[in-house]
Every structure is written in structure tokens, then in C-alpha cells.
Motif scaffolding. Structure first.
Motif, PDB file in Angstrom:
ATOM      1  N   LEU A   1       0.767  -1.170  -0.101  1.00 25.21           N
ATOM      2  CA  LEU A   1      -0.005   0.068   0.120  1.00 25.21           C
ATOM      3  C   LEU A   1       0.817   1.268   0.132  1.00 25.21           C
ATOM      4  O   LEU A   1       0.389   2.208  -0.541  1.00 25.21           O
ATOM      5  CB  LEU A   1      -0.873  -0.081   1.276  1.00 25.21           C
ATOM      6  CG  LEU A   1      -1.935  -0.977   1.088  1.00 25.21           C
ATOM      7  CD1 LEU A   1      -2.804  -1.113   2.414  1.00 25.21           C
ATOM      8  CD2 LEU A   1      -3.205  -0.626   0.254  1.00 25.21           C
ATOM      9  N   THR A   2       1.878   1.364   0.597  1.00 22.10           N
ATOM     10  CA  THR A   2       2.819   2.489   0.918  1.00 22.10           C
ATOM     11  C   THR A   2       4.040   2.555  -0.456  1.00 22.10           C
ATOM     12  O   THR A   2       4.946   3.544  -0.496  1.00 22.10           O
ATOM     13  CB  THR A   2       3.538   2.371   2.114  1.00 22.10           C
ATOM     14  OG1 THR A   2       4.330   1.357   2.211  1.00 22.10           O
ATOM     15  CG2 THR A   2       2.604   2.658   3.133  1.00 22.10           C
ATOM     16  N   GLU A   3       4.015   1.394  -1.169  1.00 17.55           N
ATOM     17  CA  GLU A   3       5.068   1.449  -2.433  1.00 17.55           C
ATOM     18  C   GLU A   3       4.985   2.754  -3.138  1.00 17.55           C
ATOM     19  O   GLU A   3       3.776   3.331  -3.830  1.00 17.55           O
ATOM     20  CB  GLU A   3       4.669   0.165  -3.290  1.00 17.55           C
ATOM     21  CG  GLU A   3       5.651   0.200  -4.533  1.00 17.55           C
ATOM     22  CD  GLU A   3       5.529  -0.837  -5.191  1.00 17.55           C
ATOM     23  OE1 GLU A   3       6.345  -1.319  -6.042  1.00 17.55           O
ATOM     24  OE2 GLU A   3       4.582  -1.712  -4.955  1.00 17.55           O
ATOM     25  N   GLY A   4       5.976   3.507  -3.400  1.00 20.38           N
ATOM     26  CA  GLY A   4       6.048   4.759  -4.285  1.00 20.38           C
ATOM     27  C   GLY A   4       5.550   6.044  -3.351  1.00 20.38           C
ATOM     28  O   GLY A   4       5.737   7.023  -3.926  1.00 20.38           O
ATOM     29  N   LEU A   5       5.226   5.848  -2.322  1.00 16.20           N
ATOM     30  CA  LEU A   5       4.701   7.050  -1.198  1.00 16.20           C
ATOM     31  C   LEU A   5       5.824   7.436  -0.630  1.00 16.20           C
ATOM     32  O   LEU A   5       6.729   6.577   0.034  1.00 16.20           O
ATOM     33  CB  LEU A   5       3.567   6.673  -0.370  1.00 16.20           C
ATOM     34  CG  LEU A   5       2.474   6.382  -1.063  1.00 16.20           C
ATOM     35  CD1 LEU A   5       1.392   5.978   0.092  1.00 16.20           C
ATOM     36  CD2 LEU A   5       1.857   7.315  -1.983  1.00 16.20           C
ATOM     37  N   GLN A   6       5.939   8.785  -0.262  1.00 23.55           N
ATOM     38  CA  GLN A   6       7.016   9.350   0.526  1.00 23.55           C
ATOM     39  C   GLN A   6       6.579  10.377   1.438  1.00 23.55           C
ATOM     40  O   GLN A   6       6.114  11.440   0.987  1.00 23.55           O
ATOM     41  CB  GLN A   6       8.296   9.866  -0.496  1.00 23.55           C
ATOM     42  CG  GLN A   6       8.959   9.015  -1.485  1.00 23.55           C
ATOM     43  CD  GLN A   6       9.699   8.009  -0.856  1.00 23.55           C
ATOM     44  OE1 GLN A   6      10.251   8.125   0.177  1.00 23.55           O
ATOM     45  NE2 GLN A   6       9.974   6.738  -1.499  1.00 23.55           N
ATOM     46  N   SER A   7       6.706  10.009   2.795  1.00 28.58           N
ATOM     47  CA  SER A   7       6.151  11.064   3.799  1.00 28.58           C
ATOM     48  C   SER A   7       6.663  10.185   4.970  1.00 28.58           C
ATOM     49  O   SER A   7       7.201   9.054   5.086  1.00 28.58           O
ATOM     50  CB  SER A   7       4.841  11.101   3.953  1.00 28.58           C
ATOM     51  OG  SER A   7       4.194   9.845   4.352  1.00 28.58           O
ATOM     52  N   THR A   8       6.951  11.163   5.944  1.00 32.87           N
ATOM     53  CA  THR A   8       7.645  10.629   7.453  1.00 32.87           C
ATOM     54  C   THR A   8       6.646   9.691   7.892  1.00 32.87           C
ATOM     55  O   THR A   8       6.982   8.567   8.474  1.00 32.87           O
ATOM     56  CB  THR A   8       7.168  11.889   8.602  1.00 32.87           C
ATOM     57  OG1 THR A   8       8.099  13.056   8.103  1.00 32.87           O
ATOM     58  CG2 THR A   8       7.721  11.528   9.712  1.00 32.87           C
TER      59      THR A   8
END
Length: 452
Positions: free
Chosen positions: A91-98
């Protein structure tokens, strides 16, 4: 007709769009009204600890907004709480956040991918707004863990250790790096904790249980345990956290004074109830318990969930009381705070008796509950509305076995308790203090279904 140059025209168009508001991003189109309703419901269910509904609502939100980063991040939080590490990463693949780095770092760590966990946790800690002592220590430990295989087990298939008599406290004799010690089962802690008087920084350690099973490459953080040792009147040198308990498929049985370690899941006990577990940020465990009055509240407009009174409780076996609750949960159970009884010797604590407390399939009448217990430090890093704590004082009447790598527990009640249980009585005129059982029940038989 005079033609404007292309560059100034593009600039003019960009200025016009900026003046009208945020530009349209084809990769993340605006969330539809339907998706937003599902997203809002999923957030509310997550906050209240209703993870079954949060999971279903987040799936529906993802169907309506499959590329929305907020929806995907919330769904990943739900997946991590139920220990679904592959889904958290997908689900978090490719996302960038703290927050995404935090989710991926924890998923990697608890799945045993320690080097990648270090990368993600360090990326999270690079945010100046983040203060996460657990992540700081674990990132250092992960960098020193290259080539290790966390919780590798050697020796026999199953071993049972006799626990010393200590009231409801779950004290386990074991070996830490060849030294005989006493450890305490501490389910509110994610990791094994060793006393800082013996080790000054996090380390990879080996634990041996009985003469048959050794658990190698156990990640261990440090903490001063002298206060706990003084409270229990025993030299506690380590806390056995949830991450270890899940990996060793543990059983703890205070009635039979037995702690069991296994290579694999135990055979389902024939008379046990299955209680789902979830984990705060993948770490400390909690469950949902039914806390409600025996009579329906007056007035209308009360939904089934409110009547049932289900609330998330942190499972903290290092706390010796049966249950400690936040004030609103007492009110939901029909108990006035003014009617609670002061605890002798502890002026800040008061005790009442819950008319009904449901855990798994068991509805327990007259369960003592404490008001005023300090919970600020315990709940400091909890991102949902905990109703309180369920402690060793209540769990000690059950034989508790971890199943499915810690995604649920089997609870087997004391037969004497089951004989005494009946339909809950009507609420008493004034709450009275009920002490937990003090007589030791007969020892439990040897673990059923285990191979030697």
C-alpha cells in the motif's frame, strides 16, 4: 492576428491556474464524495479501535480512490495493526512521507528485514518534528544486525518452565547470555527489555528457556528495571515483550504456574475462546472487551455498539491489577466516580466493580476495575482512543496461548470460575470492591497437542 510566444502563453496559463486554486494532478485526482465518506468512516473506526470495520471501510475507500495517498496510508496503518506486513508495504509503495517511512520501517522490522528497516526508520527520524525513542534505538540496533536472523530457535520442539509463585505476576526463570535471571512477561512492550544496570545500550542477545530451547538473535533494548524489581520484590532483569512472545508461540498459565515455549503454533485447545489481537504501530498489543451496564441506559438513540460497550484495552501483563479504565468508560458501565472506593495505601486510586466484562466468549460478572491509574506514559505513543488497560490480575484466571504468530490468543478459563459464572446480576446500589481470587487453583495439565 498577432500570435503570443509559446513560453509567455504557458506562463500566463500557469499564473491563471494558480490564482484559481490548486492544479489538477492526474496521478492523484480529487477524492470523490463517496471515497471521502468511506475514508472518514475508516478513520473513525481506526481511532475507536474497531479494526474489523476500519479494514472494510478502508478497502471501500481504496476502491473509490485507488491512488489517493491519504487513503493508502490509512489502509497501511490498519494492515500494520493486524501484522499484515506485505500489505503494509504494498500500500505504501512509491509514497514518501514521514508517516509512510514509519509504517514501512516498522513493517520491515517486525518482519525481520532489519537492514531495510534501518533505512526507513532513519528516513523517518530525519524529520526534525519526529521524536521516537523506540525508532532511534531500533535503527541503531538494526545497523548492527547485518546477517542476523531474529528469533532463530534451536533445540527441542516445546519446553515448559515452572513459574515461581508471585500472585498474578508472570515471572519466568530463563537464561540471558548464559546467566540465570528472572524475567517478567510484559505484553505492552514491543521488544525484550534488559536492565540497564547490566547493559548500557541495545544489543542482540540469546535467551534460553528450560534445558531444551534457545532463542538466538533477540533484539533487546535497555531500561532501568530497579523500580519494577522493588515493586515485585524480585530481581527482574528482563521484560519479555510482545515481539518475542509471538515468535515463540508462548503460553502463560498463572493457574498452573507454567510458561511454555514452542517452535510452532499450539493445537487449538478444545474449550478455549479465540480473542483477536491488534498491535499499536505493530508493537504493544491490545484487544477489544465488552464493558457495559447490565441494564440498557434510559432514553433512545443508543446504537448496538454503544450498548455493547466494546472498547480497546491495552494488554499490559506488567500491571498487576485486573482492569484499569479511563473515566468515560466507567460512566458507560453505569458506575458513578463518586461511588468508587479508595484503595488503601494508594490515595490516587479508586476501585469499583464492573457489572459485566466480556472477553472473547466469556462474560465475567463483578470484575474489579481501578480508576486513577497513571496511563499518560503508557498511551503517549498510541494513535487510537484506548479505554484503559487489562492487566495480569484478570488474565491470571486464564490459560493464555498465542496463535497465528500473535494475531489472536486462545483463552481457557479456570474451571472453578466457569462453575461460578452465571447471568450477570442487576447493578448494585453502590459499587463494592471485590478482591481477585487468592486461592491457587489446581495445576493445569501438561500442554495438549504439543510434540516433544
Amino acid at each position: 492576428m498577432t500570435m503570443l510566444p509559446k513560453a509567455p502563453l504557458a506562463l500566463a496559463l500557469a499564473v491563471t491556474l494558480a490564482a484559481c486554486g490548486a492544479s489538477f494532478d492526474p496521478a492523484h485526482p480529487p477524492r470523490t464524495a463517496l471515497a471521502d465518506k468511506w475514508f472518514t468512516r475508516a478513520k473513525a473506526s481506526y481511532k475507536s479501535g474497531d479494526f474489523a470495520d476500519a479494514s472494510e471501510a478502508s478497502k471501500s475507500a481504496l476502491q473509490a480512490a485507488p491512488s489517493d495517498p491519504e487513503v493508502k496510508t490509512l489502509a497501511a496503518r490498519v494492515a500494520l495493526a493486524r501484522l499484515d506486513y506485505p500489505e503494509t508495504l504494498r500500500l505504501t509503495e512509491g509514497l514518501q512521507s514521514t508517516e509512510v517511512h514509519s509504517l514501512r520501517g516498522r513493517a520491515r522490522w517486525f518482519a525481520g528485514d532489519i537492514e531495510q528497516a534501518a533505512d526507513e526508520l532513519e528516513a523517518m527520524l530525519a524529520d526534525p518534528a519526529v521524536r521516537d525513542p523506540w525508532a532511534t534505538e531500533v535503527a541503531k540496533l538494526a545497523r548492527r544486525g547485518t546477517g542476523r536472523h531474529p528469533f532463530a530457535m534451536e533445540g527441542g520442539y516445546v519446553t515448559a518452565i515452572e513459574m515461581p509463585k508471585a500472585g498474578p505476576a508472570l515471572i519466568v526463570p530463563c537464561e540471558l547470555e548464559g546467566e540465570n535471571i528472572l524475567a517478567l512477561v510484559a505484553t505492552a512492550s514491543a521488544e525484550v527489555i534488559v536492565d540497564s544496570s547490566t547493559r548500557h545500550e541495545p544489543a542482540w542477545v540469546n535467551l534460553r528457556f528450560g534445558e531444551r530451547i534457545e532463542v538466538k538473535d533477540v533484539p533487546a533494548l535497555t531500561q532501568d528495571l530497579s523500580g519494577l524489581s522493588h515493586e515485585l520484590g524480585a530481581p527482574i532483569k528482563a521484560l519479555l515483550g510482545a515481539n518475542l512472545l509471538r515468535h515463540v508461540h508462548a503460553t502463560f498459565d498463572r493457574r498452573g504456574d507454567q510458561f511454555v515455549v514452542r517452535h510452532d503454533d499450539a493445537t487449538p485447545p478444545p474449550e478455549a475462546s479465540r480473542v483477536p489481537l491488534w498491535y499499536v504501530r505493530g508493537g504493544g498489543m491490545f484487544l477489544r472487551a465488552g464493558i457495559s451496564p447490565t441494564q440498557s441506559p434510559q432514553g433512545g438513540g443508543v446504537g448496538p455498539e454503544e450498548l455493547a460497550g466494546f472498547t480497546p484495552l491495552l494488554v499490559d501483563t506488567s500491571s498487576l491489577f485486573p482492569v484499569a479504565l479511563q473515566d468515560p468508560v466507567f460512566a458507560r458501565a453505569g458506575l458513578e466516580l463518586s461511588g468508587l472506593h479508595p484503595e488503601p495505601g494508594t490515595p490516587n486510586l479508586k476501585t469499583g466493580t464492573l457489572p459485566s466484562f466480556k472477553i472473547g466468549a466469556f462474560d465475567l460478572p463483578k470484575v474489579p476495575a481501578v480508576e486513577g491509574a497513571p496511563m499518560g506514559d503508557v498511551f503517549a505513543n498510541v494513535d487510537l482512543d484506548m479505554g484503559g488497560i487489562i492487566g495480569a490480575g484478570l488474565l491470571s484466571v486464564f490459560r493464555v496461548t498465542f496463535g497465528d504468530d500473535g494475531r489472536f490468543i486462545w483463552i481457557e478459563p479456570d474451571p472453578m470460575m466457569m462453575q461460578a459464572m452465571g447471568p450477570p446480576p442487576p447493578p448494585p446500589a453502590a459499587p463494592t470492591q471485590t478482591a481477585p481470587p487468592t486461592a491457587a487453583p489446581p495445576p493445569a495439565p501438561a500442554p495438549k497437542g504439543d510434540k516433544s
